[in-house]
Design a protein around this motif. Structure first.
Motif, short mmCIF file in Angstrom:
data_model
loop_
_atom_site.label_atom_id
_atom_site.label_comp_id
_atom_site.label_asym_id
_atom_site.label_seq_id
_atom_site.Cartn_x
_atom_site.Cartn_y
_atom_site.Cartn_z
N ASP A 32 -1.87 3.05 11.67
CA ASP A 32 -1.30 1.69 11.66
C ASP A 32 -2.35 0.60 11.74
O ASP A 32 -2.03 -0.59 11.81
CB ASP A 32 -0.29 1.53 12.80
CG ASP A 32 -0.92 1.68 14.18
OD1 ASP A 32 -2.14 1.90 14.27
OD2 ASP A 32 -0.17 1.60 15.18
N GLY A 33 -3.65 0.99 11.72
CA GLY A 33 -4.73 0.02 11.78
C GLY A 33 -5.08 -0.40 13.19
O GLY A 33 -6.04 -1.15 13.40
N ILE A 34 -4.32 0.09 14.17
CA ILE A 34 -4.56 -0.26 15.58
C ILE A 34 -4.89 0.98 16.40
O ILE A 34 -5.82 0.97 17.21
CB ILE A 34 -3.31 -0.94 16.19
CG1 ILE A 34 -3.01 -2.24 15.43
CG2 ILE A 34 -3.51 -1.23 17.67
CD1 ILE A 34 -1.69 -2.88 15.84
N ASN A 35 -4.17 2.07 16.14
CA ASN A 35 -4.30 3.28 16.95
C ASN A 35 -5.04 4.42 16.27
O ASN A 35 -5.16 5.49 16.85
CB ASN A 35 -2.91 3.76 17.36
CG ASN A 35 -2.18 2.74 18.23
OD1 ASN A 35 -2.58 2.47 19.35
ND2 ASN A 35 -1.12 2.16 17.68
N GLY A 36 -5.50 4.20 15.03
CA GLY A 36 -6.13 5.28 14.30
C GLY A 36 -5.09 6.22 13.71
O GLY A 36 -3.89 5.95 13.72
N GLY B 101 0.82 -1.20 0.00
CA GLY B 101 0.00 0.00 0.00
C GLY B 101 0.86 1.25 0.00
O GLY B 101 2.06 1.21 -0.33
N ALA B 102 0.29 2.39 0.38
CA ALA B 102 1.01 3.66 0.46
C ALA B 102 1.68 3.74 1.82
O ALA B 102 1.02 3.86 2.85
CB ALA B 102 0.07 4.83 0.25
N GLU B 103 3.00 3.67 1.82
CA GLU B 103 3.76 3.61 3.06
C GLU B 103 4.97 4.56 3.01
O GLU B 103 5.19 5.26 2.03
CB GLU B 103 4.23 2.17 3.34
CG GLU B 103 3.11 1.21 3.68
CD GLU B 103 2.46 1.48 5.03
OE1 GLU B 103 3.03 2.26 5.83
OE2 GLU B 103 1.38 0.92 5.30
N LEU B 104 5.74 4.53 4.08
CA LEU B 104 6.88 5.42 4.24
C LEU B 104 8.09 4.87 3.49
O LEU B 104 8.49 3.72 3.69
CB LEU B 104 7.19 5.54 5.73
CG LEU B 104 8.06 6.70 6.20
CD1 LEU B 104 7.33 8.02 5.97
CD2 LEU B 104 8.41 6.53 7.67
N SER B 105 8.68 5.70 2.64
CA SER B 105 9.89 5.29 1.92
C SER B 105 10.95 6.36 2.06
O SER B 105 10.68 7.51 2.41
CB SER B 105 9.59 5.03 0.44
OG SER B 105 9.34 6.25 -0.25
N ILE B 106 12.20 5.98 1.76
CA ILE B 106 13.33 6.90 1.86
C ILE B 106 14.24 6.69 0.67
O ILE B 106 14.40 5.58 0.17
CB ILE B 106 14.08 6.68 3.20
CG1 ILE B 106 15.13 7.78 3.42
CG2 ILE B 106 14.70 5.29 3.27
CD1 ILE B 106 15.70 7.80 4.82
N ILE C 11 4.10 0.55 8.06
CA ILE C 11 3.44 0.91 9.32
C ILE C 11 2.13 0.16 9.49
O ILE C 11 1.79 -0.25 10.60
CB ILE C 11 3.23 2.44 9.36
CG1 ILE C 11 4.59 3.14 9.46
CG2 ILE C 11 2.32 2.84 10.52
CD1 ILE C 11 4.52 4.63 9.31
N LYS C 12 1.39 0.00 8.42
CA LYS C 12 0.16 -0.79 8.43
C LYS C 12 0.44 -2.06 7.63
O LYS C 12 0.30 -2.08 6.42
CB LYS C 12 -1.00 0.00 7.83
CG LYS C 12 -2.38 -0.58 8.10
CD LYS C 12 -3.45 0.41 7.66
CE LYS C 12 -4.84 -0.02 8.10
NZ LYS C 12 -5.85 1.01 7.73
N PRO C 13 0.87 -3.13 8.29
CA PRO C 13 1.40 -4.30 7.58
C PRO C 13 0.42 -4.87 6.55
O PRO C 13 -0.80 -4.88 6.75
CB PRO C 13 1.65 -5.30 8.71
CG PRO C 13 1.85 -4.46 9.92
CD PRO C 13 0.92 -3.30 9.75
N GLY C 14 1.00 -5.33 5.44
CA GLY C 14 0.19 -5.90 4.38
C GLY C 14 -0.11 -4.88 3.31
O GLY C 14 0.53 -3.83 3.22
N ALA C 15 -1.11 -5.16 2.49
CA ALA C 15 -1.41 -4.34 1.32
C ALA C 15 -2.20 -3.07 1.65
O ALA C 15 -2.33 -2.19 0.79
CB ALA C 15 -2.19 -5.16 0.29
#
Length: 217
Positions: free
Chosen positions: A151-155, A107-112, A126-130
């Motif tokens: 992250d799908g857990i904490n909002g 999915g759309a995640e953090l990259s460097i 941060i939000k594991p998976g797709a």
């Protein structure tokens, strides 16, 4: 010509998007020229170069370009226009850029980037998976990049990174549980040595925010 936000500044000129292209202007008609194809939604100046990020419809790809104001080098990152949402300033740590970047597996995640700014790698899923954590709303303080992500857990909460996977973590879960503390369009303002945030209190919801201040810890 109808210009799109944002207006980005480089070497006493303005870079903006209109009609499917990125333009540069010195404020005169003769000095307003096309810089490259595609829109530019975010940018940053490093040394003698401007780096711009956005979607190029002619290539059906998101892209990062590097320009001295005349010549342009382009790195295509792939992904649809709806896959990434980067606006305003591209955060940087030393000579590396932090981007929201899409891959079908993460999915759309953090990259460097590396120090050439041409190669990007996943920094943290941060939000594991797709599914996407959609990091956004960037601020830089004390050699760390602060951003909002889910992250799908904490909002939708505030995170920070030092540019390493181990150094990327939730800063604070302002509203406990899966409720969102920040609106989807929320951001982070930096003033002096403090972060300024508009975030919800418990039970209020993200559309009735309070002002928070943080030293980044």
């Amino acid at each position: 010509m109808r210009a799109r936000y944002p207006w980005l500044y480089f070497n006493e000129k303005v870079i903006f998007s209109a009609q499917g292209f990125t333009w540069i202007t010195d404020g005169t008609e003769a000095g307003t020229v096309r810089l490259t194809s595609g829109y530019t939604n975010a940018g940053v100046v490093m040394g003698d170069y401007f780096f711009g990020f956005g979607y190029d419809f002619s290539m059906a790809s998101t892209r990062l370009f590097k320009s001295d104001g005349t010549t342009v080098e382009v790195t295509y990152l792939h992904g649809n226009s709806s896959d990434v949402t980067m606006y305003g300033t591209i955060p940087r740590l030393n000579n590396k850029l932090i981007l929201q970047h899409y891959h079908v597996n993460t999915g759309a995640e953090l990259s460097i980037s590396d120090e050439t700014q041409q190669n990007f790698a996943l920094l943290k899923d941060i939000k594991p998976g797709a599914q996407s954590s959609e990091p956004r709303g960037w601020g830089i303080l004390n050699d760390r990049v602060f951003f909002l992500a889910d992250d799908g857990i904490n909002g939708n909460e505030i995170w920070s990174t030092d540019g390493t996977a181990d150094g990327t973590a939730l800063l604070k879960n302002i509203v406990s549980g899966t409720e969102n503390s920040f609106r989807p369009t929320g951001g982070i303002a930096v003033s002096g040595d403090k972060l300024h945030l508009l975030a919800a209190s418990a039970g209020d919801g993200p559309f009735s925010p309070d002002l928070y201040i943080s030293d980044g810890t």
